[in-house]
Design a protein around this motif. Structure first.
Motif, PDB file in Angstrom:
ATOM      1  N   LEU A   1       0.826  -1.196   0.000  1.00 27.29           N
ATOM      2  CA  LEU A   1       0.000   0.000   0.000  1.00 27.29           C
ATOM      3  C   LEU A   1       0.870   1.260   0.000  1.00 27.29           C
ATOM      4  O   LEU A   1       0.600   2.216  -0.727  1.00 27.29           O
TER       5      LEU A   1
ATOM      6  N   HIS B   1       2.316   1.777  -3.390  1.00 24.27           N
ATOM      7  CA  HIS B   1       1.264   2.253  -4.286  1.00 24.27           C
ATOM      8  C   HIS B   1       0.961   3.730  -4.018  1.00 24.27           C
ATOM      9  O   HIS B   1       0.793   4.512  -4.968  1.00 24.27           O
TER      10      HIS B   1
ATOM     11  N   THR C   1      -5.153  -1.098  -2.366  1.00 25.76           N
ATOM     12  CA  THR C   1      -4.817  -0.087  -3.374  1.00 25.76           C
ATOM     13  C   THR C   1      -6.062   0.522  -4.020  1.00 25.76           C
ATOM     14  O   THR C   1      -6.091   1.721  -4.301  1.00 25.76           O
TER      15      THR C   1
ATOM     16  N   ASP D   1      -7.074   4.479  -3.822  1.00 27.26           N
ATOM     17  CA  ASP D   1      -7.356   5.297  -5.010  1.00 27.26           C
ATOM     18  C   ASP D   1      -8.719   5.985  -4.896  1.00 27.26           C
ATOM     19  O   ASP D   1      -8.861   7.158  -5.250  1.00 27.26           O
TER      20      ASP D   1
END
Length: 162
Positions: free
Chosen positions: A94, A97, A144, A148
């Protein structure tokens, strides 16, 4: 980096408000950070003189507490938990990302000034790892895709408030 005349006046006014308060330094630093978003290095002499402390004492307190920022930060702070429980549930992926998606590393702010990314070492949400804090809100079981979505919602909300 210097501060503007308005920032200097704001700091001086806050120092005046806290001068008589016993143990005024911490509450004053919090007030300055709340007002300006950070505690500029150039505020240290003003604070020291106003509270009759040495510059070293003021700087020591600012540098000891990681919550005090000495440079401007983003309008939003995103923290990814790096504690063991979160790591065991995927926070390293994470974290990678988040850095890639935002285009910044820990301690940096996006070019538009919207987001500052920081590591944090336990949000107290271990049973729901991995966790992320955005400003004052904690989010659980963040992968992820959820990251987002959270960033998209944050930036959409920010665009609407401009």
């Amino acid at each position: 980096m210097g501060i503007s005349q308005n920032e200097q006046q704001s700091i001086s006014a806050l120092v005046g408000q806290y001068t008589q308060l016993p143990g005024a330094l911490l509450p004053l630093l919090h007030a300055i950070q709340s007002d300006l978003g950070y505690v500029p290095d150039s505020a240290v002499p003003i604070i020291a003189k106003g509270l009759n402390l040495s510059r070293a004492e003021v700087h020591g307190v600012i540098s000891f507490y990681h919550d005090f920022k000495t440079t401007p930060v983003g309008r939003h702070t995103v923290q990814v938990c790096r504690a063991e429980a979160c790591q065991s549930m995927g926070s390293r992926q994470l974290e990678a990302h988040a850095k890639q998606a935002l285009g910044i590393d820990y301690g940096e702010t996006t070019a538009d000034g919207a987001v500052t990314l920081e590591p944090v070492y336990c949000l107290g949400n271990c049973a729901c790892s991995p966790s992320v804090r955005i400003d004052d809100a904690i989010y659980a079981r963040v992968d992820t895709d959820l990251f987002d979505d959270l960033m998209s919602g944050l930036l959409t909300e920010e665009g609407a408030s401009k």
